[in-house]
Design an enzyme around this catalytic site. Structure first.
Site, short mmCIF file in Angstrom:
data_model
loop_
_atom_site.label_atom_id
_atom_site.label_comp_id
_atom_site.label_asym_id
_atom_site.label_seq_id
_atom_site.Cartn_x
_atom_site.Cartn_y
_atom_site.Cartn_z
N LYS A 210 107.74 40.07 75.81
CA LYS A 210 108.25 41.41 75.52
C LYS A 210 109.59 41.31 74.78
CE LYS A 210 109.74 45.64 77.75
NZ LYS A 210 109.92 46.40 78.95
N GLU A 216 111.49 29.86 78.73
CA GLU A 216 110.25 29.11 78.95
C GLU A 216 109.27 29.34 77.81
OE1 GLU A 216 111.77 31.05 81.10
OE2 GLU A 216 111.61 30.34 83.17
N GLY A 270 107.31 44.61 81.86
CA GLY A 270 106.58 43.35 81.78
C GLY A 270 105.47 43.23 82.81
N ARG A 271 105.78 43.54 84.07
CA ARG A 271 104.78 43.34 85.13
C ARG A 271 103.72 44.44 85.18
NH1 ARG A 271 109.82 44.00 86.83
NH2 ARG A 271 110.37 45.84 88.06
N GLU A 356 109.09 41.88 92.53
CA GLU A 356 110.08 42.08 91.47
C GLU A 356 110.46 43.56 91.40
OE1 GLU A 356 110.23 39.33 87.88
OE2 GLU A 356 109.70 41.19 86.87
N HIS A 387 90.17 29.70 106.76
CA HIS A 387 90.28 28.30 107.15
C HIS A 387 91.64 27.73 106.79
CE1 HIS A 387 85.98 28.19 108.08
NE2 HIS A 387 85.88 29.05 107.07
N LYS A 515 118.68 32.87 85.26
CA LYS A 515 118.49 32.58 83.83
C LYS A 515 119.81 32.14 83.22
CE LYS A 515 114.91 36.03 82.83
NZ LYS A 515 114.61 37.23 82.05
O1 F6P Z 1 111.14 37.19 85.29
C1 F6P Z 1 111.79 38.21 84.63
C2 F6P Z 1 110.99 38.77 83.50
O2 F6P Z 1 111.83 39.59 82.77
C3 F6P Z 1 109.75 39.52 83.95
O3 F6P Z 1 110.00 40.81 84.35
C4 F6P Z 1 108.90 39.42 82.73
O4 F6P Z 1 107.58 39.74 83.02
C5 F6P Z 1 109.12 37.98 82.37
O5 F6P Z 1 110.49 37.76 82.64
C6 F6P Z 1 108.79 37.59 80.96
O6 F6P Z 1 109.55 38.31 80.02
P1 F6P Z 1 109.15 38.37 78.51
O7 F6P Z 1 107.82 38.99 78.38
O8 F6P Z 1 110.23 39.17 77.86
O9 F6P Z 1 109.13 36.96 77.97
#
Ligand code: F6P
Length: 545
Positions: A210, A216, A270-271, A356, A387, A515
């Protein structure tokens, strides 16, 4: 900064009444509630569309349930729901509207944000996404050497990974020939495992972020790009890399051509974004028709949530029961047990969605709350979970309300296995509620060959106290539509709880500190600087050098 009601729940009239009612009834078992009320099922079963939701196996009576409904009324929930759906900027701390529901809007009535009807923009983006997916699936879209695409790698994390990954797994039955993979962790080994057998000529990389700033995702995307360019010319990027983001400048800077950029809007969190272009990988995996089914199901649940009276409103009822256990019984966690392997990633997906969103400790008035908020979510598919951790739910010391999710029909129609699966689902909810008394245990031991002394010693270990609450969510079958409705149901449950707890559910400031510090520590690891740290951190840094 107020666009939502601002009411500390503990100061509402119903809260006080609930405390009193809890004191009066908390020792009454679920079994006794059934005995005391022969009409219990009348109000504690909701039949909606292809859902059958039974919340009768809970530690609450009709009066308690009514008080919870009153609490919801007093909290201003109805107007909060209207505000969300009409595009009010209810994500106050980020100054954004929350409109993932617009992505699956059935009514198609205009939703205006700053004078613009968001639905018309969405239509265009959706058309572009569907046409791209159709081309890739049919083989019209070619790799740079003229071969068709066989593999797709979704590069993203958090909401840009968990939702798409969970839905692709859940809809495996409806999947086409494309091999979908999900690269999320910054760990180099994960990265390597994903790409080691990939052919760059037949692989499509979907970079989903987003913000397009997530460490990452950008590290993975850059490494993949370098790996790819070692095997293909720069001009080939256009055939093999697409991106989903709100940040079209950064995607362009990364080298993605404008026609390969699928925009999303900042009013989709995002979520909650799998319904948007973030769902591109889902759409590639199952095709636009099934993706539309997913949206349709979610849209139906949205309408149910908006229009149904609180007492028959599935997300609201589930949210209220969760508050009952969290705030009155002091339960800390909830288990989610889907009785299908297809939904095995649902608990992990809901962990982000729920934790979150509602893992907050400052109220909408900016003051730290004086009551418990977000529940801890965990779970696994049944019967595997039986189990693994069911021992603790049955005989441990903690109270763990659980959602059991099951399907009446299996997809391949194997009756024998399905009967066994559902027998376990139903038997577990019954066993959790009824338990097994010492008298029952002794009766069972009567015919055993053990000595009386041995029987007496073993008996206490075989007792199940019971009285463990469950919700049974039974759905006809696992289809894109019913899955969409199920996910949407949990999304709305999150919002209801956030409203009642007087917190903001749609921001996530709590992930920022980690972060920031990771960037500083990385500079230290790479010898570019030396930040101030505590003794433990300094020792850890030494240990890895
Ligand atoms: O973990 C924090 C967060 O901002 C989430 O809310 C989001 O889904 C994720 O990082 C990834 O963010 P992006 O889509 O901006 O890479």
């Amino acid at each position: 900064m107020q666009t939502l009601p601002n009411k500390n729940p503990t100061q509402l009239k119903a809260w006080d009444a609930l405390i009193k009612h809890f004191k009066k009834t908390s020792q009454i078992s679920i079994e006794e509630h059934f005995k005391n009320d022969s009409n219990r099922l009348d109000y504690s079963v909701i039949r909606w569309d292809d859902f059958y939701v039974d919340f009768s196996k809970n530690r609450i009576d009709k009066k308690g349930f009514d008080l919870l409904l009153q609490l919801a009324e007093e909290s201003g929930l109805k107007s909060a729901i209207d505000s969300q759906f009409s595009g009010v900027k209810i994500n106050v701390t980020e100054n954004r509207a929350v409109l993932h529901t617009a992505l699956r809007s059935i009514k198609k009535e205009p939703i205006l944000i700053e004078g613009e009807n968001v639905l018309s923009v969405l239509d265009e983006t959706q058309k572009k996404m569907y046409s791209f997916c159709n081309d890739v699936i049919s083989g019209t879209w070619k790799g740079h050497t003229g071969k068709t695409i066989t593999h797709v790698v979704n590069i993203g994390i958090g909401g840009s990974d968990l939702g798409p990954a969970m839905v692709v797994e859940s809809l495996k039955y409806y999947k086409n020939h494309l091999d979908l993979r999900f690269l999320s962790n910054v760990e180099g080994d994960h990265h390597q495992e994903i790409i080691k057998d990939l052919d760059p000529e037949t692989t499509l990389f979907v970079i989903v972020s987003k913000t397009f700033t997530t460490q990452e995702t950008l590290s993975n995307a850059n490494s993949i790009r370098a790996w790819f360019l070692n095997r293909a010319p720069e001009s080939a990027i256009a055939n093999h890399f697409v991106a989903v983001s709100t940040n079209t400048q950064k995607t362009a800077a990364f080298g993605i051509s404008p026609e390969n950029i699928f925009p999303m809007n900042d009013w989709v969190g995002g979520r909650f974004s799998l319904w948007s272009t973030v769902g591109l990988s889902i759409c590639l995996a199952v095709g636009p028709k099934h993706f539309e089914g997913l949206l349709e199901g979610a849209g139906k649940m949205d309408r149910h949530f908006q229009e149904t009276p609180f007492e028959k409103n599935i997300p609201i009822v589930l949210a209220l029961l969760s508050i009952w256990y969290n705030n009155f019984y002091g339960a800390e966690s909830e288990a989610i047990i889907p009785y299908t392997q297809y939904l095995r990633n649902l608990p992990a997906y809901l962990q982000q969605g729920i934790m979150e969103s509602n893992g907050k400790s400052v109220g909408r008035d900016g003051i730290p709350v004086n009551y418990q908020t977000g529940t801890i979510i965990w779970g696994a598919s049944g019967t595997n979970a039986q189990h693994a951790f069911f021992q603790l739910i049955h005989q441990g010391t903690k109270l763990i309300p659980a959602d059991f999710i099951g399907y009446k029909k299996s997809l391949y129609g194997n009756k024998d296995h399905q009967n066994k699966l559902l027998a376990n689902f139903i038997a577990q909810t019954e066993a959790l509620m009824n338990g097994k008394s010492l008298t029952q245990v002794n009766e069972e031991l009567r015919t055993s060959e053990m000595s009386p002394d041995q029987k007496e010693k073993i008996a206490p270990f075989k007792v199940f106290k019971g009285n463990k609450p469950t919700n049974s969510i039974l759905i006809d079958s696992l289809t894109p539509t019913s899955l969409g409705a199920l996910i949407s149901m949990y999304e709305h449950k999150i919002y209801v709880q956030g409203i009642l707890w007087n917190i903001y559910s749609y921001d996530q400031w709590g992930v920022e500190l980690g972060k920031q510090l990771a960037s500083a520590v990385l500079e230290d690891i790479e010898g570019m600087s030396s930040h101030k740290h505590d003794a433990s951190t300094i020792a850890l840094l030494k240990a890895i050098s």
